[in-house]
Design an enzyme around this catalytic site. Structure first.
Site, short mmCIF file in Angstrom:
data_model
loop_
_atom_site.label_atom_id
_atom_site.label_comp_id
_atom_site.label_asym_id
_atom_site.label_seq_id
_atom_site.Cartn_x
_atom_site.Cartn_y
_atom_site.Cartn_z
N THR A 1 -8.51 4.63 12.25
CA THR A 1 -8.73 5.52 11.29
C THR A 1 -9.69 6.80 12.13
O THR A 1 -10.14 6.35 12.96
CB THR A 1 -9.69 5.10 10.59
OG1 THR A 1 -10.64 6.20 9.75
CG2 THR A 1 -10.93 4.09 10.72
N TYR B 1 -17.16 -1.01 8.88
CA TYR B 1 -15.51 -0.34 8.67
C TYR B 1 -15.23 0.23 10.02
O TYR B 1 -13.84 0.07 10.56
CB TYR B 1 -15.77 0.86 7.63
CG TYR B 1 -13.40 1.21 7.05
CD1 TYR B 1 -12.79 0.06 7.17
CD2 TYR B 1 -13.67 2.21 7.66
CE1 TYR B 1 -11.61 0.52 7.09
CE2 TYR B 1 -12.12 2.12 7.59
CZ TYR B 1 -11.35 1.78 7.46
OH TYR B 1 -10.35 2.59 7.73
N GLY C 1 1.01 -1.82 0.07
CA GLY C 1 0.45 -0.22 -0.20
C GLY C 1 0.98 1.47 0.31
O GLY C 1 2.44 1.27 0.19
N ALA D 1 -5.12 -3.09 6.21
CA ALA D 1 -6.72 -3.37 6.51
C ALA D 1 -7.48 -3.28 5.54
O ALA D 1 -7.18 -3.53 4.41
CB ALA D 1 -6.52 -1.80 6.97
N TYR D 2 -8.54 -4.16 6.00
CA TYR D 2 -9.87 -4.11 4.90
C TYR D 2 -10.61 -3.15 4.44
O TYR D 2 -11.04 -2.42 5.68
CB TYR D 2 -10.32 -5.58 5.66
CG TYR D 2 -11.92 -5.22 4.79
CD1 TYR D 2 -11.69 -7.04 3.79
CD2 TYR D 2 -13.00 -4.73 4.26
CE1 TYR D 2 -13.35 -6.74 3.13
CE2 TYR D 2 -13.57 -4.95 3.25
CZ TYR D 2 -13.97 -5.87 3.40
OH TYR D 2 -15.28 -6.03 1.64
#
Length: 294
Positions: free
Chosen positions: A103, A129, A15, A62-63
């Protein structure tokens, strides 16, 4: 301050933040991608991390498919909660610190909020999420003492070719080249954060080693997504018209927080360098990407 750790495992190395971390660490980085570690499997996580013989582990995997998580919450929980717990377990067994990224989407329940959230504020996610990421925070904090949970927001970077395939800046620039007018939501506020700045901040965190726990770290200031888009077009010299709209005019499968700005005072008080204003970071990103895109 010099970083004393020799081998640092980067989980989610493909990522944009993972690649920035690998670039900064050079030979010290031990990159682990999805092919090498499956966060849904305890045995895979334990075996991959143990074999790497790390001095520290940084988890940026992460998803993060926010809308898809509404239809497949189990997948989000398996990666964002169970996988994080597995990482905390093996780091505890090996006696090495873990840096785990979370997040701003752990907040959002208070629709009237207008003051940045501190680490002491009660979370309240508004989508699956956010629930999965909050569960991962708790799972890690209950499992491993040598842990930094770093909440951040709106990450974009030069290597925005990970799971989502792009980032907000690149999406706006692509659409600006295709259309005469764009509509962007103006009632969702956050702090866009440049992954290169965030990666450097993590290096300082591991070098200075303040008390373990939960920290907020973003570029400074705040804006709406509309204001962010306007800044992108202005700094990139795009002539596209940008029109502000409300969230109701752009419905998505998952609710988004109307306000999820993070207060980074604790980061500064821990002796860590505050990140530069988001607009300055955006200008640096656009300047750096020019030769890469050319």
């Amino acid at each position: 301050m010099r970083l004393e750790i020799d081998r640092i495992v980067i989980v989610g190395a493909r990522g944009q933040l993972g690649q920035d971390l690998c670039r900064l660490l050079g030979e010290r980085a031990v990159p682990l991608t999805h092919e090498q570690i499956e966060l849904r499997s305890r045995s895979s996580v334990h075996e991959a991390v143990r074999a790497a013989q790390p001095g520290a582990v940084i988890n940026v995997a992460a998803y993060n498919l926010v809308d898809r998580a509404e239809d497949d919450p189990q997948a989000a929980l398996e990666v964002n909660c169970c996988g994080v717990r597995y990482l905390a377990e093996i780091c505890s067994e090996l006696g090495v610190p873990l840096v785990h990224f979370s997040t701003d989407y752990v907040f959002g329940r208070d629709e009237h909020r207008s003051v940045p959230y501190t680490e002491e504020d009660l979370p309240g996610p508004v989508n699956c999420y956010g629930v999965s990421k909050l569960a991962g925070e708790h799972a890690a904090l209950l499992t491993h003492e040598a842990l930094y949970v770093v909440r951040t927001c709106g990450v974009y970077g030069l290597y925005g070719k990970g799971g989502k395939g792009t980032n907000f800046v690149e999406t706006m620039l692509r659409l600006a080249a295709e259309r005469d007018e764009l509509r962007v939501v103006a009632d969702q506020h956050c702090t866009p954060t440049y992954s290169a700045d965030l990666a450097a901040a993590v290096m300082e965190l591991l070098a200075k080693r303040p008390p373990y726990g939960l920290y907020h770290c973003t570029n400074s200031g705040a804006c709406s997504w509309y204001e962010f888009a306007c800044a992108i077009f202005e700094l990139a010299g795009c002539a596209v018209r940008c029109r502000p709209i409300c969230s109701a005019e752009y419905p998505t499968r998952a609710r988004r927080p109307r306000y999820s700005v993070l207060d980074c005072t604790k980061w500064r008080k821990a002796g860590l360098t505050p990140l530069r204003p988001w607009r300055d970071a955006l200008a640096a990103y656009l300047a750096t990407r020019q030769p890469r895109s050319g």
